[in-house]
Design an enzyme around this catalytic site. Structure first.
Site, short mmCIF file in Angstrom:
data_model
loop_
_atom_site.label_atom_id
_atom_site.label_comp_id
_atom_site.label_asym_id
_atom_site.label_seq_id
_atom_site.Cartn_x
_atom_site.Cartn_y
_atom_site.Cartn_z
N TRP A 23 26.93 -7.38 30.59
CA TRP A 23 26.85 -6.00 30.16
C TRP A 23 25.44 -5.55 30.51
CZ3 TRP A 23 31.25 -3.90 28.90
CH2 TRP A 23 32.23 -4.60 28.19
N ARG A 76 16.80 -15.29 34.08
CA ARG A 76 17.85 -15.96 34.83
C ARG A 76 17.38 -16.56 36.15
NH1 ARG A 76 23.68 -13.75 35.00
NH2 ARG A 76 24.28 -14.22 37.12
N HIS A 86 26.51 -17.67 32.32
CA HIS A 86 26.83 -16.28 31.94
C HIS A 86 28.30 -15.94 32.17
CE1 HIS A 86 22.56 -14.57 31.69
NE2 HIS A 86 22.37 -15.82 32.06
N HIS A 150 23.26 -13.43 23.85
CA HIS A 150 23.63 -12.89 25.16
C HIS A 150 25.01 -13.40 25.61
CE1 HIS A 150 22.56 -10.99 28.98
NE2 HIS A 150 23.25 -11.97 29.54
N HIS A 160 33.46 -11.08 33.58
CA HIS A 160 32.73 -12.35 33.51
C HIS A 160 33.66 -13.55 33.39
CE1 HIS A 160 28.29 -11.67 33.05
NE2 HIS A 160 28.80 -10.51 33.36
#
Ligand SMILES: *[C@@H]1O[C@H](CO)[C@@H](O)[C@H](O)[C@H]1NC(C)=O
Ligand SMILES: *[C@@H]1O[C@H](CO)[C@@H](O)[C@H](O)[C@H]1NC(C)=O
Ligand SMILES: *[C@@H]1O[C@H](CO)[C@@H](O)[C@H](O)[C@H]1NC(C)=O
Length: 395
Positions: A23, A76, A86, A150, A160
């Protein structure tokens, strides 16, 4: 610790910088804010300890989950090992014609090296912090908390959960006439539109201290008010308990049976045991079985994520992408400037997402599950209140 001013989030949103993963900032911060509203009163002090937040000034803002919600995206590239945590991609998954979660050939990547494993792993680290050193700052726990906030958000973003076309990143489309890609449309543009189009009445405080107390003057506050008032306290009121529920592990499930010690070990802390399980049960087995092993009666990211993945076939992946005249616009290599791009800001696409409260519900589910996990981890037993091994929420 960087405490980002709410205005920064607002300016990122307004300028519409497309995020390429997760997001966007607003989405993650909305999820974190909904979670914070549902935290038990004994939980926030522990979160503040983990975040090394100290303030003796009662006028200063309390520590909040929203400013840490996008940390995992920012680091990241520095912490490359975390990039695969993720998302998750089933091999052979190809919405809309074939939704596999997982398919016969399991998951891409290492077993456990995905968003479900990331949630399991960080929760385990935080559980260790509670049993070992609660009360003191610990960097491992600090990072685990920031990752967990997260990853629970990422798991509720349907793209995802599919490996097709890099989660939609390489599917070019337009949104309100601007060229973008399917992933960014969901990350940022649909969220930004939902935030922009909240009824004006939600610019005003709600008669609910618990909600208002946890808003931060951010541009999405009115969106959070709407989700809470009409959604969590309204149309989904009876569903919230179900959102937190995990299936009981009763009876053998063919192909997924593991001795209890192995389930615990795999979901717990020892990579050595995970490797042993892999040797004993064989690679293919673990590839397929891993998601089931992510789940237990309390924390079940695989179970929670199944209907979210199914949204890819229901409405996220537009059928038209695979049909003429759009069918060659999908991949970067094949992009032909004369092939038209599919417009998504239409009644048939964005309108369906809006009318169905799809984003609102995903974010509410993410926030409430995050609060449930944090309450389960950190809540002190309170006399007269039910305790025990369950996720609870506070409203
Ligand atoms: C924790 O916060 C204190 C006070 O702001 C600061 O001095 C210290 O360096 C911080 N520790 C870490 C590990 O960030
Ligand atoms: C989390 O993952 C790391 C890296 O793979 C591993 O070393 C650690 O033991 C795991 N911890 C838990 C509690 O699962
Ligand atoms: C922090 O927690 C980790 C994992 O529980 C532990 O291995 C480490 O020793 C702790 N660090 C400190 C400084 O207490």
């Amino acid at each position: 610790m960087h405490w980002r001013a709410p205005l920064l989030a607002a300016s990122v949103l307004v300028s519409g910088i497309p995020a390429v993963y997760g997001w966007g900032a607003a989405g993650h911060e909305i999820v974190a804010t909904i979670a914070q509203i549902h935290l038990h009163s004994t939980v926030l002090p522990k979160i503040c300890t983990i975040l090394n937040f100290t303030s003796n000034n009662p006028d200063e803002p309390q520590c909040h989950l929203a400013p840490i919600a996008t940390w995992a995206d920012r680091i990241r590239y520095k912490m490359r090992w975390s990039a695969g945590l993720h998302y998750i991609g089933a091999v052979g998954d190809h919405p809309q014609d074939k939704c596999l979660y997982p398919g016969e050939r399991g998951w891409a990547g290492h077993p456990g090296g995905n968003v479900l494993g990331g949630i399991r792993n960080t929760t385990g680290i935080l559980k260790d912090w509670v049993t070992q050193g609660e009360g003191t700052y610990n960097e491992t726990a600090n990072e685990a908390l920031k990752f967990l906030v997260h990853f629970l958000g990422d798991m509720h973003m349907p793209l995802h959960l599919t490996g097709r076309d890099r989660g939609g990143n390489s599917v070019k489309v337009t949104f309100d006439g601007r060229q973008t890609n399917l992933h960014s449309a969901w990350d940022s543009l649909l969220v930004a539109k939902a935030v922009r189009t909240v009824p004006a009445k939600y610019n005003h405080p709600l008669p609910n201290r618990q909600i208002e107390h946890n808003l931060r003057g951010a541009i999405y506050d009115s969106f959070v008010r709407k989700v809470m008032w009409e959604g969590v306290l309204g149309k989904w009121h009876g569903d919230v308990e179900q959102w937190l529920a995990c299936p009981a592990r009763s009876g053998p499930v063919i192909g997924y049976m593991l001795p209890h010690w192995a389930q615990v070990a795999f979901g717990g802390r020892s990579g050595r045991v995970a490797r042993l399980v892999q040797q004993v049960f064989g690679h293919a087995y673990v590839d397929i079985g891993a998601p089931e092993m992510m789940d237990d009666e309390i924390l079940c990211p695989y179970h929670w994520s199944q209907p979210i993945h199914a949204l890819n076939c229901k409405l996220v992946w537009p059928k038209e992408i695979d049909e003429p005249p759009y069918s060659h616009a999908g991949s970067d290599e094949e992009l032909n400037p004369r092939v038209p791009l599919l417009e998504l800001d239409t009644p048939k696409y964005a309108g369906v997402v809006e009318k169905g409260w799809v984003l609102e519900e995903l974010m509410a589910q993410a926030g409430i599950r995050l609060a449930g996990v944090l309450n389960w981890l950190f809540m002190d037993p309170v006399e007269g209140e039910p305790s025990g091994p369950a996720l609870t929420i506070n409203l």
